[in-house]
Design a protein around this motif. Structure first.
Motif, PDB file in Angstrom:
ATOM      1  N   PRO A 118      11.288   6.153  -5.846  1.00 57.02           N
ATOM      2  CA  PRO A 118      11.942   7.501  -6.094  1.00 57.02           C
ATOM      3  C   PRO A 118      12.963   7.925  -5.034  1.00 57.02           C
ATOM      4  N   ASP A 119      13.888   8.697  -5.472  1.00 57.10           N
ATOM      5  CA  ASP A 119      15.134   8.664  -4.602  1.00 57.10           C
ATOM      6  C   ASP A 119      14.998   9.338  -3.337  1.00 57.10           C
ATOM      7  N   TRP A 120      13.800  10.049  -3.055  1.00 55.21           N
ATOM      8  CA  TRP A 120      13.422  10.508  -1.954  1.00 55.21           C
ATOM      9  C   TRP A 120      12.730   9.530  -0.800  1.00 55.21           C
ATOM     10  N   LEU A 121      12.550   8.238  -1.400  1.00 55.08           N
ATOM     11  CA  LEU A 121      11.522   7.381  -0.515  1.00 55.08           C
ATOM     12  C   LEU A 121      12.304   6.147  -0.350  1.00 55.08           C
ATOM     13  N   THR A 136       4.736  16.903  -1.174  1.00 59.89           N
ATOM     14  CA  THR A 136       5.696  17.914  -1.316  1.00 59.89           C
ATOM     15  C   THR A 136       6.911  18.023  -0.533  1.00 59.89           C
ATOM     16  N   GLN A 137       6.886  18.048   0.825  1.00 60.67           N
ATOM     17  CA  GLN A 137       7.692  18.296   1.585  1.00 60.67           C
ATOM     18  C   GLN A 137       8.811  17.156   2.006  1.00 60.67           C
ATOM     19  N   GLN A 138       8.222  15.948   1.409  1.00 59.34           N
ATOM     20  CA  GLN A 138       9.352  14.774   1.510  1.00 59.34           C
ATOM     21  C   GLN A 138      10.093  14.824   0.094  1.00 59.34           C
ATOM     22  N   GLU A 139       9.376  15.344  -0.949  1.00 56.71           N
ATOM     23  CA  GLU A 139       9.975  15.206  -2.205  1.00 56.71           C
ATOM     24  C   GLU A 139      10.953  16.270  -2.547  1.00 56.71           C
ATOM     25  N   ARG A 140      10.750  17.344  -1.933  1.00 61.75           N
ATOM     26  CA  ARG A 140      11.431  18.664  -2.021  1.00 61.75           C
ATOM     27  C   ARG A 140      11.651  19.265  -0.794  1.00 61.75           C
ATOM     28  N   PRO A 141      12.385  18.559   0.126  1.00 63.20           N
ATOM     29  CA  PRO A 141      12.636  19.137   1.625  1.00 63.20           C
ATOM     30  C   PRO A 141      13.359  20.514   1.245  1.00 63.20           C
ATOM     31  N   LYS A 142      14.265  20.501   0.753  1.00 65.34           N
ATOM     32  CA  LYS A 142      15.074  21.977   0.623  1.00 65.34           C
ATOM     33  C   LYS A 142      14.264  23.195   0.324  1.00 65.34           C
ATOM     34  N   GLU A 143      13.649  23.077  -0.760  1.00 64.17           N
ATOM     35  CA  GLU A 143      12.912  24.196  -1.194  1.00 64.17           C
ATOM     36  C   GLU A 143      11.685  24.378  -0.333  1.00 64.17           C
ATOM     37  N   VAL A 144      11.198  23.535   0.353  1.00 63.06           N
ATOM     38  CA  VAL A 144      10.038  23.697   1.293  1.00 63.06           C
ATOM     39  C   VAL A 144      10.663  24.322   2.374  1.00 63.06           C
ATOM     40  N   ASN A 145      11.755  23.758   2.831  1.00 61.18           N
ATOM     41  CA  ASN A 145      12.332  24.138   4.070  1.00 61.18           C
ATOM     42  C   ASN A 145      12.603  26.153   3.894  1.00 61.18           C
ATOM     43  N   GLU A 146      13.233  26.184   2.846  1.00 64.03           N
ATOM     44  CA  GLU A 146      13.618  27.502   2.572  1.00 64.03           C
ATOM     45  C   GLU A 146      12.430  28.411   2.306  1.00 64.03           C
ATOM     46  N   ASP A 203      12.979   2.248   1.557  1.00 54.61           N
ATOM     47  CA  ASP A 203      12.269   1.020   2.167  1.00 54.61           C
ATOM     48  C   ASP A 203      12.021   1.228   3.585  1.00 54.61           C
ATOM     49  N   GLU A 204      13.119   2.009   4.247  1.00 54.36           N
ATOM     50  CA  GLU A 204      12.962   2.198   5.493  1.00 54.36           C
ATOM     51  C   GLU A 204      11.814   3.059   5.895  1.00 54.36           C
ATOM     52  N   ASP A 205      11.566   4.052   4.956  1.00 53.41           N
ATOM     53  CA  ASP A 205      10.488   4.948   5.233  1.00 53.41           C
ATOM     54  C   ASP A 205       9.308   4.366   5.092  1.00 53.41           C
ATOM     55  N   ILE A 206       9.024   3.308   4.058  1.00 54.89           N
ATOM     56  CA  ILE A 206       7.734   2.627   3.857  1.00 54.89           C
ATOM     57  C   ILE A 206       7.584   1.622   5.130  1.00 54.89           C
ATOM     58  N   ALA A 207       8.766   1.046   5.739  1.00 61.67           N
ATOM     59  CA  ALA A 207       8.729   0.171   6.864  1.00 61.67           C
ATOM     60  C   ALA A 207       7.954   0.795   7.988  1.00 61.67           C
ATOM     61  N   PHE A 208       8.619   1.789   8.124  1.00 61.41           N
ATOM     62  CA  PHE A 208       8.067   3.106   9.383  1.00 61.41           C
ATOM     63  C   PHE A 208       6.488   3.246   9.343  1.00 61.41           C
ATOM     64  N   LEU A 209       6.022   3.578   8.111  1.00 61.10           N
ATOM     65  CA  LEU A 209       4.387   3.902   7.900  1.00 61.10           C
ATOM     66  C   LEU A 209       3.759   2.497   8.158  1.00 61.10           C
ATOM     67  N   ALA A 210       4.203   1.542   7.574  1.00 60.26           N
ATOM     68  CA  ALA A 210       3.677   0.144   7.627  1.00 60.26           C
ATOM     69  C   ALA A 210       3.459  -0.192   9.202  1.00 60.26           C
ATOM     70  N   ALA A 211       4.549  -0.087   9.885  1.00 59.70           N
ATOM     71  CA  ALA A 211       4.459  -0.289  11.412  1.00 59.70           C
ATOM     72  C   ALA A 211       3.552   0.710  12.219  1.00 59.70           C
ATOM     73  N   THR A 249       0.827  -1.182   0.067  1.00 60.88           N
ATOM     74  CA  THR A 249       0.191   0.106   0.040  1.00 60.88           C
ATOM     75  C   THR A 249       0.853   1.136   0.082  1.00 60.88           C
ATOM     76  N   PHE A 250       1.823   1.189   1.027  1.00 63.25           N
ATOM     77  CA  PHE A 250       2.450   2.439   0.978  1.00 63.25           C
ATOM     78  C   PHE A 250       3.453   2.732   0.003  1.00 63.25           C
ATOM     79  N   ARG A 251       4.066   1.607  -0.616  1.00 61.51           N
ATOM     80  CA  ARG A 251       4.786   1.659  -1.826  1.00 61.51           C
ATOM     81  C   ARG A 251       4.161   2.142  -3.072  1.00 61.51           C
ATOM     82  N   ARG A 252       2.793   1.626  -3.214  1.00 66.31           N
ATOM     83  CA  ARG A 252       2.369   2.332  -4.403  1.00 66.31           C
ATOM     84  C   ARG A 252       1.769   3.750  -4.097  1.00 66.31           C
TER      85      ARG A 252
END
Length: 321
Positions: free
Chosen positions: A210-213, A302-312, A215-223, A174-177
């Motif tokens: 994608p490079d911003w995501l 948004t904020q996960q895909e482009r953290p630098k731009e969102v933070n700025e 397997d550890e991120d998916i595992a965290f959300l699944a948990a 689910t989270f992968r897709r």
């Protein structure tokens, strides 16, 4: 000498009556970061430390029904008044007089409503992915059915037990897709569930993440969703018409605090013509909308895909207040 900020966790007994789990970093003016569906505080992991280092007290709660906050079972306990009330109740609970409220996806309507309902408590408001929409003349589910039939995903989510069974069948898949998959929508660019299919059929299963995501991120959300499941988060959608009824006193009311809107150019939420046309009406609803920032080659997360731009963008907006 002050050390490097760290993300810490605790439960806050808010004035709203629901103990809220928060992740926080830094000290200074309060910035609340409200996640969307189906996520948790974790979606702000790239913003918490950046805002702390810029001199702010950054706080990302698990919102009502999510993660370590949890929540009641009753559907009606997930109205927009409950959700905005939770966010607003954190302000005095955290020792602040006012806050800037930032929201992504479902967190954005919560943020917009905090500014609408209590402008005295909101120094500024930022929405990511979802613009503010004026209250319509008809209940939302009625309007969606009139325009699109029963295929819109928000109508699919109204059916008790259906979406939670689909989303909970294989949490990793689910989270992968959901986070890593590309759109399988047709030329209408509308989020319509295919006949006989489910919500996830609107997305292609990715060959690689994608490079911003990770397997550890998916595992965290699944948990995070293993124990509690999806019913309480889906209850947010099952209050669409109730929210319309409850917000009748604010029909035509404007969102007065200074505001910023951040959108991904490839975000399905704003990729169709109707959504983009509606953006031209925003100055009437949000008179102090400082900017609409479009992020190129950016989808919904948004904020996960482009953290630098969102933070700025967030730090510049905060500094302008």
């Amino acid at each position: 000498m002050t050390g490097t900020p760290q993300i810490t966790h605790r439960v806050v007994e808010s004035t709203g009556g629901l103990p809220l789990h928060i992740a926080e970093a830094g000290s200074g003016p309060l910035v609340l970061l409200l996640h969307g569906f189906p996520e948790s505080w974790y979606s702000w992991r790239h913003q918490l430390l950046a805002l702390a280092e810029a001199g702010y007290h950054a706080v990302a709660p698990d919102q009502r029904g999510y993660g370590r906050t949890g929540g009641p079972d009753a559907v009606e306990q997930y109205s927009i008044l409950h959700l905005a009330g939770d966010a607003l109740s954190l302000i005095p609970a955290l020792g602040a007089d006012r806050a800037v409220v930032v929201g992504h996806d479902w967190g954005a309507p919560v943020a917009w409503h905090t500014a609408l309902l209590r402008p005295d408590l909101v120094r500024g408001v930022v929405g990511l992915s979802v613009p503010p929409f004026p209250r319509g003349d008809h209940p939302p589910t009625h309007a969606l059915r009139h325009l699109l039939g029963d295929a819109h995903y928000m109508l699919y989510f109204q059916q008790p037990g259906v979406a939670e069974a689909e989303l909970g069948r294989d949490l990793h898949a689910t989270f992968r897709r959901l986070l890593g998959g590309s759109s399988a929508l047709g030329p209408s660019r509308l989020p319509l569930v295919p006949d006989g299919g489910g919500f996830l059929d609107m997305l292609r299963d990715p060959d690689t993440l994608p490079d911003w995501l990770s397997d550890e991120d998916i595992a965290f959300l699944a948990a995070e969703f293993t124990a509690a499941g999806f019913t309480r988060p889906l209850n947010w959608y099952r209050n669409l018409d109730r929210n319309w009824e409850l917000t009748a006193p604010w029909h035509t009311a404007r969102i007065e605090p200074p505001a910023l809107l951040i959108l991904g150019e490839k975000d399905l939420t704003v990729s169709n013509d109707a959504a983009r046309a509606a953006l031209h009406t925003l100055p009437a609803l949000v008179p102090d909308l400082r900017d609409i920032l479009w992020l190129p080659d950016t989808g919904h997360w948004t904020q996960q895909e482009r953290p630098k731009e969102v933070n700025e963008a967030l730090i510049a907006f905060l500094a302008s207040l």
